[in-house]
Design a protein around this motif. Structure first.
Motif, PDB file in Angstrom:
ATOM      1  N   MET A  72      -1.060 -32.919  30.851  1.00  0.00           N
ATOM      2  CA  MET A  72      -1.566 -32.631  29.506  1.00  0.00           C
ATOM      3  C   MET A  72      -2.787 -33.495  29.210  1.00  0.00           C
ATOM      4  O   MET A  72      -2.834 -34.667  29.574  1.00  0.00           O
ATOM      5  CB  MET A  72      -0.494 -32.883  28.436  1.00  0.00           C
ATOM      6  N   PHE A  73      -3.749 -32.877  28.530  1.00  0.00           N
ATOM      7  CA  PHE A  73      -4.904 -33.615  28.021  1.00  0.00           C
ATOM      8  C   PHE A  73      -4.722 -33.791  26.514  1.00  0.00           C
ATOM      9  O   PHE A  73      -4.199 -32.899  25.834  1.00  0.00           O
ATOM     10  CB  PHE A  73      -6.201 -32.845  28.304  1.00  0.00           C
ATOM     11  N   LEU A  74      -5.153 -34.946  26.030  1.00  0.00           N
ATOM     12  CA  LEU A  74      -4.957 -35.274  24.622  1.00  0.00           C
ATOM     13  C   LEU A  74      -6.280 -35.216  23.861  1.00  0.00           C
ATOM     14  O   LEU A  74      -7.338 -35.570  24.413  1.00  0.00           O
ATOM     15  CB  LEU A  74      -4.358 -36.684  24.467  1.00  0.00           C
ATOM     16  N   LYS A  75      -6.192 -34.799  22.609  1.00  0.00           N
ATOM     17  CA  LYS A  75      -7.371 -34.861  21.751  1.00  0.00           C
ATOM     18  C   LYS A  75      -7.776 -36.316  21.558  1.00  0.00           C
ATOM     19  O   LYS A  75      -6.917 -37.192  21.443  1.00  0.00           O
ATOM     20  CB  LYS A  75      -7.071 -34.199  20.402  1.00  0.00           C
ATOM     21  N   GLN A  76      -9.057 -36.546  21.536  1.00  0.00           N
ATOM     22  CA  GLN A  76      -9.557 -37.926  21.537  1.00  0.00           C
ATOM     23  C   GLN A  76      -9.863 -38.399  20.119  1.00  0.00           C
ATOM     24  O   GLN A  76     -10.878 -38.039  19.547  1.00  0.00           O
ATOM     25  CB  GLN A  76     -10.795 -38.029  22.422  1.00  0.00           C
ATOM     26  N   ASP A  77      -8.949 -39.220  19.584  1.00  0.00           N
ATOM     27  CA  ASP A  77      -9.220 -39.869  18.304  1.00  0.00           C
ATOM     28  C   ASP A  77     -10.232 -40.987  18.493  1.00  0.00           C
ATOM     29  O   ASP A  77     -10.977 -41.337  17.585  1.00  0.00           O
ATOM     30  CB  ASP A  77      -7.922 -40.449  17.723  1.00  0.00           C
ATOM     31  N   VAL A  99      -2.643 -32.842  20.353  1.00  0.00           N
ATOM     32  CA  VAL A  99      -2.588 -34.093  19.609  1.00  0.00           C
ATOM     33  C   VAL A  99      -1.592 -35.028  20.308  1.00  0.00           C
ATOM     34  O   VAL A  99      -0.691 -34.583  21.022  1.00  0.00           O
ATOM     35  CB  VAL A  99      -2.164 -33.876  18.137  1.00  0.00           C
ATOM     36  N   GLU A 100      -1.786 -36.316  20.096  1.00  0.00           N
ATOM     37  CA  GLU A 100      -0.982 -37.317  20.805  1.00  0.00           C
ATOM     38  C   GLU A 100       0.509 -37.089  20.613  1.00  0.00           C
ATOM     39  O   GLU A 100       1.291 -37.162  21.574  1.00  0.00           O
ATOM     40  CB  GLU A 100      -1.367 -38.710  20.306  1.00  0.00           C
ATOM     41  N   ALA A 101       0.941 -36.796  19.389  1.00  0.00           N
ATOM     42  CA  ALA A 101       2.376 -36.651  19.113  1.00  0.00           C
ATOM     43  C   ALA A 101       2.991 -35.549  19.968  1.00  0.00           C
ATOM     44  O   ALA A 101       4.055 -35.737  20.569  1.00  0.00           O
ATOM     45  CB  ALA A 101       2.592 -36.359  17.627  1.00  0.00           C
ATOM     46  N   GLU A 102       2.333 -34.396  20.042  1.00  0.00           N
ATOM     47  CA  GLU A 102       2.884 -33.288  20.826  1.00  0.00           C
ATOM     48  C   GLU A 102       2.937 -33.627  22.313  1.00  0.00           C
ATOM     49  O   GLU A 102       3.910 -33.323  23.008  1.00  0.00           O
ATOM     50  CB  GLU A 102       2.065 -32.016  20.612  1.00  0.00           C
ATOM     51  N   LEU A 108       8.341 -36.815  26.998  1.00  0.00           N
ATOM     52  CA  LEU A 108       9.741 -37.252  26.950  1.00  0.00           C
ATOM     53  C   LEU A 108      10.678 -36.145  27.403  1.00  0.00           C
ATOM     54  O   LEU A 108      11.666 -36.393  28.107  1.00  0.00           O
ATOM     55  CB  LEU A 108      10.114 -37.696  25.534  1.00  0.00           C
ATOM     56  N   GLU A 109      10.372 -34.912  26.995  1.00  0.00           N
ATOM     57  CA  GLU A 109      11.202 -33.775  27.414  1.00  0.00           C
ATOM     58  C   GLU A 109      11.152 -33.605  28.930  1.00  0.00           C
ATOM     59  O   GLU A 109      12.123 -33.164  29.537  1.00  0.00           O
ATOM     60  CB  GLU A 109      10.707 -32.492  26.737  1.00  0.00           C
ATOM     61  N   PHE A 110      10.012 -33.952  29.534  1.00  0.00           N
ATOM     62  CA  PHE A 110       9.855 -33.803  30.981  1.00  0.00           C
ATOM     63  C   PHE A 110      10.567 -34.917  31.749  1.00  0.00           C
ATOM     64  O   PHE A 110      11.290 -34.661  32.709  1.00  0.00           O
ATOM     65  CB  PHE A 110       8.372 -33.793  31.350  1.00  0.00           C
ATOM     66  N   ILE A 111      10.384 -36.157  31.303  1.00  0.00           N
ATOM     67  CA  ILE A 111      10.924 -37.260  32.115  1.00  0.00           C
ATOM     68  C   ILE A 111      12.434 -37.405  31.959  1.00  0.00           C
ATOM     69  O   ILE A 111      13.128 -37.818  32.887  1.00  0.00           O
ATOM     70  CB  ILE A 111      10.236 -38.611  31.778  1.00  0.00           C
ATOM     71  N   LYS A 112      12.939 -37.128  30.774  1.00  0.00           N
ATOM     72  CA  LYS A 112      14.365 -37.347  30.462  1.00  0.00           C
ATOM     73  C   LYS A 112      14.771 -38.750  30.921  1.00  0.00           C
ATOM     74  O   LYS A 112      14.112 -39.714  30.584  1.00  0.00           O
ATOM     75  CB  LYS A 112      15.220 -36.249  31.095  1.00  0.00           C
ATOM     76  N   LEU A 132       4.547 -44.146  21.155  1.00  0.00           N
ATOM     77  CA  LEU A 132       5.865 -43.978  20.534  1.00  0.00           C
ATOM     78  C   LEU A 132       5.975 -44.797  19.255  1.00  0.00           C
ATOM     79  O   LEU A 132       6.590 -44.368  18.278  1.00  0.00           O
ATOM     80  CB  LEU A 132       6.958 -44.394  21.524  1.00  0.00           C
ATOM     81  N   LYS A 133       5.372 -45.959  19.256  1.00  0.00           N
ATOM     82  CA  LYS A 133       5.372 -46.802  18.052  1.00  0.00           C
ATOM     83  C   LYS A 133       4.674 -46.092  16.899  1.00  0.00           C
ATOM     84  O   LYS A 133       5.104 -46.170  15.751  1.00  0.00           O
ATOM     85  CB  LYS A 133       4.673 -48.133  18.367  1.00  0.00           C
TER      86      LYS A 133
END
Length: 202
Positions: A72-77, A99-102, A108-112, A132-133
């Motif tokens: 995944m690529f993240l939008k750059q804030d 976005v970072e949250a998604e 997390l869903e991938f690594i379990k 995560l923080k």
């Protein structure tokens, strides 16, 4: 009568975090699954820099499972032009960005509950922990292994002697394809990990 005037505000954890925590007690989760991962970032400051992309691939029964991979690529804030020559990720590139949250929730869903693997993994893990923080949840609970530390053990190096991923590629004659892309580095690290795992008889 004694009154307790001060009440704690009980805040329910979000569902994605509950699901992640539940994976550690879920008997259906695949045992002995490793997830080798890498983050490309805007820099090396874990608090102020941001993740630009995450790449990961799983290993089960000492085999890389390309079909079980993550990218995944993240939008750059935060955009740092000086880091572009390293990772090649532009602020408005052609890649679909999230976005970072998604991105973190999907990661997390991938690594379990897999054992995480990385080269200098503590940096990548701390980058994820900082994200995560910002989501106001806890830190990663996974165990992790570091290919640099594994090589130190193999060669009886001190903890101060570090070996780069490029150097390990040279040692194990691994082609440096797609270096400095998150998915490319995750795959190369997976190859290095399997070589070290075999030599260390883990």
């Amino acid at each position: 009568m004694n009154w307790n005037w001060f009440k704690k505000i009980q805040k329910d954890a979000p569902q994605f975090w509950e699901n992640y925590l539940a994976s550690f007690s879920n008997s259906e989760t695949i045992k002995n699954r490793y997830v080798v991962f890498d983050c490309e970032t805007t820099g090396l400051n874990t608090k102020n820099d941001r993740i630009l992309s995450i790449g990961a691939v799983s290993i089960v029964d000492n085999q890389i499972k390309v079909e079980d991979s993550f990218s995944m690529f993240l939008k750059q804030d935060i955009f740092k032009r000086e880091s572009v020559p390293i990772h090649g990720i532009l602020k408005e590139g052609i890649e679909e960005k999230y976005v970072e949250a998604e991105a973190i929730i999907r990661f997390l869903e991938f690594i379990k509950n897999a054992t995480l693997v990385g080269h200098h993994a503590s940096f990548d893990i701390e980058m994820v922990n900082q994200a995560l923080k910002r989501l106001e949840v806890g830190k990663l609970k996974n165990q992790y292994m570091d290919t640099d530390i594994m090589y130190q053990k193999l060669k009886h190096y001190s903890s101060e002697e570090h070996t780069s991923l490029d150097e390990l590629c040279d040692v194990f004659k691994i082609k440096k394809s797609d270096r400095h892309t998150a998915s490319g580095d995750a795959f190369i690290t997976a190859l290095v990990f399997l070589k070290l795992k075999r030599k260390l008889e883990i």
